[in-house]
Design a protein around this motif. Structure first.
Motif, PDB file in Angstrom:
ATOM      1  N   LEU A 110       0.851  -1.186   0.000  1.00  0.00           N
ATOM      2  CA  LEU A 110       0.000   0.000   0.000  1.00  0.00           C
ATOM      3  C   LEU A 110       0.893   1.244   0.000  1.00  0.00           C
ATOM      4  CD1 LEU A 110      -2.664  -1.142   2.624  1.00  0.00           C
ATOM      5  CD2 LEU A 110      -2.753  -1.321   0.138  1.00  0.00           C
ATOM      6  N   VAL A 111       1.159   1.792  -1.164  1.00  0.00           N
ATOM      7  CA  VAL A 111       2.074   2.920  -1.280  1.00  0.00           C
ATOM      8  C   VAL A 111       1.337   4.224  -1.009  1.00  0.00           C
ATOM      9  CG1 VAL A 111       3.633   1.746  -2.871  1.00  0.00           C
ATOM     10  CG2 VAL A 111       1.671   3.015  -3.779  1.00  0.00           C
ATOM     11  N   ALA A 112       2.077   5.196  -0.491  1.00  0.00           N
ATOM     12  CA  ALA A 112       1.467   6.479  -0.121  1.00  0.00           C
ATOM     13  C   ALA A 112       0.899   7.210  -1.336  1.00  0.00           C
ATOM     14  CB  ALA A 112       2.502   7.352   0.582  1.00  0.00           C
ATOM     15  N   GLU A 113       1.555   7.071  -2.493  1.00  0.00           N
ATOM     16  CA  GLU A 113       1.068   7.772  -3.687  1.00  0.00           C
ATOM     17  C   GLU A 113      -0.370   7.376  -4.023  1.00  0.00           C
ATOM     18  OE1 GLU A 113       3.864   6.251  -3.385  1.00  0.00           O
ATOM     19  OE2 GLU A 113       5.482   7.657  -3.850  1.00  0.00           O
ATOM     20  N   THR A 114      -0.720   6.145  -3.667  1.00  0.00           N
ATOM     21  CA  THR A 114      -2.068   5.649  -3.978  1.00  0.00           C
ATOM     22  C   THR A 114      -3.057   5.933  -2.863  1.00  0.00           C
ATOM     23  OG1 THR A 114      -1.093   3.864  -5.294  1.00  0.00           O
ATOM     24  CG2 THR A 114      -3.392   3.590  -4.604  1.00  0.00           C
ATOM     25  N   TRP A 115      -2.596   5.847  -1.625  1.00  0.00           N
ATOM     26  CA  TRP A 115      -3.514   5.857  -0.496  1.00  0.00           C
ATOM     27  C   TRP A 115      -3.569   7.156   0.289  1.00  0.00           C
ATOM     28  CZ3 TRP A 115      -7.038   2.209   0.820  1.00  0.00           C
ATOM     29  CH2 TRP A 115      -6.981   1.008   0.116  1.00  0.00           C
ATOM     30  N   LEU A 164      -1.014   1.671   8.218  1.00  0.00           N
ATOM     31  CA  LEU A 164      -0.199   2.187   7.117  1.00  0.00           C
ATOM     32  C   LEU A 164       1.057   2.897   7.622  1.00  0.00           C
ATOM     33  CD1 LEU A 164      -3.055   3.610   4.838  1.00  0.00           C
ATOM     34  CD2 LEU A 164      -1.657   1.578   4.379  1.00  0.00           C
ATOM     35  N   HIS A 199       4.133   1.078   9.188  1.00  0.00           N
ATOM     36  CA  HIS A 199       5.111   0.573   8.226  1.00  0.00           C
ATOM     37  C   HIS A 199       6.013   1.696   7.742  1.00  0.00           C
ATOM     38  CE1 HIS A 199       6.863  -1.748   4.980  1.00  0.00           C
ATOM     39  NE2 HIS A 199       6.450  -0.844   4.106  1.00  0.00           N
ATOM     40  N   ASP A 200       5.430   2.850   7.372  1.00  0.00           N
ATOM     41  CA  ASP A 200       6.199   4.004   6.895  1.00  0.00           C
ATOM     42  C   ASP A 200       5.269   5.212   6.871  1.00  0.00           C
ATOM     43  OD1 ASP A 200       7.911   5.824   5.779  1.00  0.00           O
ATOM     44  OD2 ASP A 200       8.393   4.643   4.000  1.00  0.00           O
ATOM     45  N   GLY A 218       4.799  10.361   3.388  1.00  0.00           N
ATOM     46  CA  GLY A 218       3.745  10.503   2.385  1.00  0.00           C
ATOM     47  C   GLY A 218       2.378  10.721   2.994  1.00  0.00           C
ATOM     48  N   TYR A 219       2.259  10.465   4.296  1.00  0.00           N
ATOM     49  CA  TYR A 219       0.969  10.618   4.972  1.00  0.00           C
ATOM     50  C   TYR A 219       0.960  11.817   5.919  1.00  0.00           C
ATOM     51  CZ  TYR A 219      -0.089   5.907   3.298  1.00  0.00           C
ATOM     52  OH  TYR A 219      -0.321   4.806   2.502  1.00  0.00           O
TER      53      TYR A 219
END
Length: 510
Positions: A1-6, A32, A35-36, A39-40
């Motif tokens: 689940l990458v930040a660019e998408t979510w 989310l 994990h990292d 981006g959020y």
């Protein structure tokens, strides 16, 4: 689940007004960012807005009021997810976080209703956890957190005391240490609490609040507590006492460390493992000023008798390595005799160390040929024991010290051990692993700064054995020990006896 998408989807979902949906959204966001978080970051103001809404009890449906407390489970989730992010750079968002934390810290008290009390304190402890994550120049929030938790450890409710001790331990750092140290008397009292879980948390807090200023006091309490502590806690207690004594042994405190270490090994021997006394040996070996005191103190305690097996191990090492520093007042024959007496009742692991120590003592200044022969007779008396390691050590040490000119040629082999390489204490690693934190918000915790060898001659045996007792070493431990006693006072060469056989196994030299 990458930040660019979510990331943008999460931002939009955090605008939801329904608290049930928001609870699910915050749970997903926590998974989310655990994990990292990168981006959020744009979710921070949205979470802060939810926190403020709950703190002000604004637009909260009746079904989400739990004993008049707005959705405490959602408040906990909001503060938990914020712990994964760095401190907000925007002063407005930072102000929103600190205001909510301040309101919770100052507005939470004990109430009679148990369910409401549990909810209030769940929110409070999460607020304290969040306050430890914020990098603020003003430490007022931390001070209030410490003061609030300090009240809890004085209460009579065991659950509240337990949580207060646990969170004070988590809160301990360079910027809170002075404030937390004022609760040392309460910690000492809780070491004797009827509830073992509270005793363990009190031990944890005393361990973390220890510094140069109170180290002697805390270590003294822990040594005294070792006598009455529950068996389930004594191993951890001994481990932490040894770590603190070593950690604060600098600046002229080396002799204090030695006193603590020897007392600990002698009094708590049943609850310490080899790693602990090995570490003590490393520290003493690397501190030349402790060599003579270690040998002298060990010898004095052994003369009193009834020393623990672990203490005998350490003492044998110290006398073998540093006995020569005792000077003419303590000739090698004296402390070799004491170790020989200890050998009679020692376990195999301890016997291995005593044999190595006696081999070294036979090369000490003042150790004459007569003493070497006497020690050699003891080696020979044990050359046929069932334990392979003891058998091999006895044979090899006999050859090195009593055969031909080996005692002269191999003298350097028996020189004192060099300094051990500087390395991190394995004891500290053990404590860290046993106190390992769960993969939760604590995982995001930020550290706040403030020549050849001659073959053996005919077999040496006690004089009594020359009169027909050739099989003494094969009749079990009692006969072996009897032969050992006799060997110390008499020995005789018996031509034609078979040579002592080497054991099949190698083993290390300890």
């Amino acid at each position: 689940l990458v930040a660019e998408t979510w990331a943008q989807k999460m931002i939009n979902l955090l605008d939801e007004r329904d608290l049930g949906i928001l609870t699910g959204v915050i749970s997903l966001l926590t998974g989310l960012v655990a994990h990292d978080y990168r981006g959020y970051e744009a979710c921070i103001p949205k979470v802060c807005a939810v926190m403020e809404r709950l703190a002000r009890n604004k637009d909260i449906p009746q079904e989400y009021l739990y004993y008049a407390l707005p959705s405490p489970w959602l408040q906990v989730k909001c503060m938990r997810v914020l712990q994964y992010f760095p401190t907000p750079e925007d002063p407005e968002y930072l102000r929103a976080e600190t205001q909510v934390i301040h309101q919770i810290l100052t507005g939470t008290d004990m109430v009679k209703n148990v369910n409401k009390n549990n909810a209030l304190h769940a929110v409070l402890f999460e607020a304290v956890a969040l306050s430890t994550m914020l990098d603020l120049p003003d430490k007022t929030l931390l001070s209030k957190s410490v003061a609030t938790l300090g009240k809890f450890i004085t209460m009579k409710e065991p659950n509240i005391v337990y949580l207060g001790l646990e969170y004070l331990t988590k809160l301990t750092g360079p910027d809170t240490l002075d404030a937390i140290k004022q609760y040392q008397p309460q910690c000492v009292q809780h070491l004797h609490d009827p509830d073992i879980s509270i005793r363990k948390r009190a031990l944890d807090l005393m361990y973390t609040m220890c510094d140069e200023g109170n180290a002697r006091d805390i270590v003294g309490h822990l040594l005294q507590y070792q006598i009455t502590a529950d068996f389930n806690i004594r191993e951890e207690l001994a481990l932490k006492t040894a770590i603190l004594a070593e950690r604060y042994s600098g600046g002229g405190n080396k002799s204090w460390f030695l006193d603590v270490a020897l007392t600990l090994v002698d009094k708590a021997g049943d609850f310490i493992n080899d790693n602990l006394w090995h570490r003590i040996v490393q520290v003493v070996t690397n501190a030349k000023e402790l060599h003579e005191p270690a040998a002298r103190s060990s010898l004095a305690q052994l003369r009193k008798g009834s020393s623990h097996e672990m203490f005998v191990k350490a003492s044998a090492y110290f006398l073998g390595e540093f006995g020569h520093t005792l000077g003419p007042s303590e000739p090698p024959l004296g402390y070799a005799t004491i170790l020989a007496e200890q050998y009679k009742t020692a376990l195999p692991g301890t016997r291995q160390i005593i044999l190595s120590a006696l081999a070294k003592i036979s090369m000490h200044p003042g150790a004459n040929e007569e003493l070497r022969k006497r020690i050699g007779a003891l080696f020979h008396a044990n050359a046929g024991v069932p334990e392979v390691e003891l058998q091999q050590r006895s044979v090899e040490y006999f050859v090195m010290t009593n055969v031909g000119a080996n005692a002269t040629r191999l003298k350097a082999v028996m020189d004192p051990m060099p300094d051990f390489p500087e390395r991190a204490s394995a004891l500290v690693k053990t404590v860290e692993e046993s106190n390992g934190e769960t993969a939760d918000a604590a995982a995001a915790k930020k550290v706040r700064s403030a020549g050849g060898i001659v073959a053996p001659p005919p077999m040496l045996v006690p004089a009594a054995a020359a009169n027909g007792a050739n099989g003494a070493n094969s009749n079990g431990d009692d006969d072996v020990d009897e032969g050992f006693d006799e060997a110390w006072d008499s020995w005789e060469v018996v031509p034609g006896n078979p040579k002592p056989q080497r054991g099949a196994g190698g083993g290390g030299r300890g």
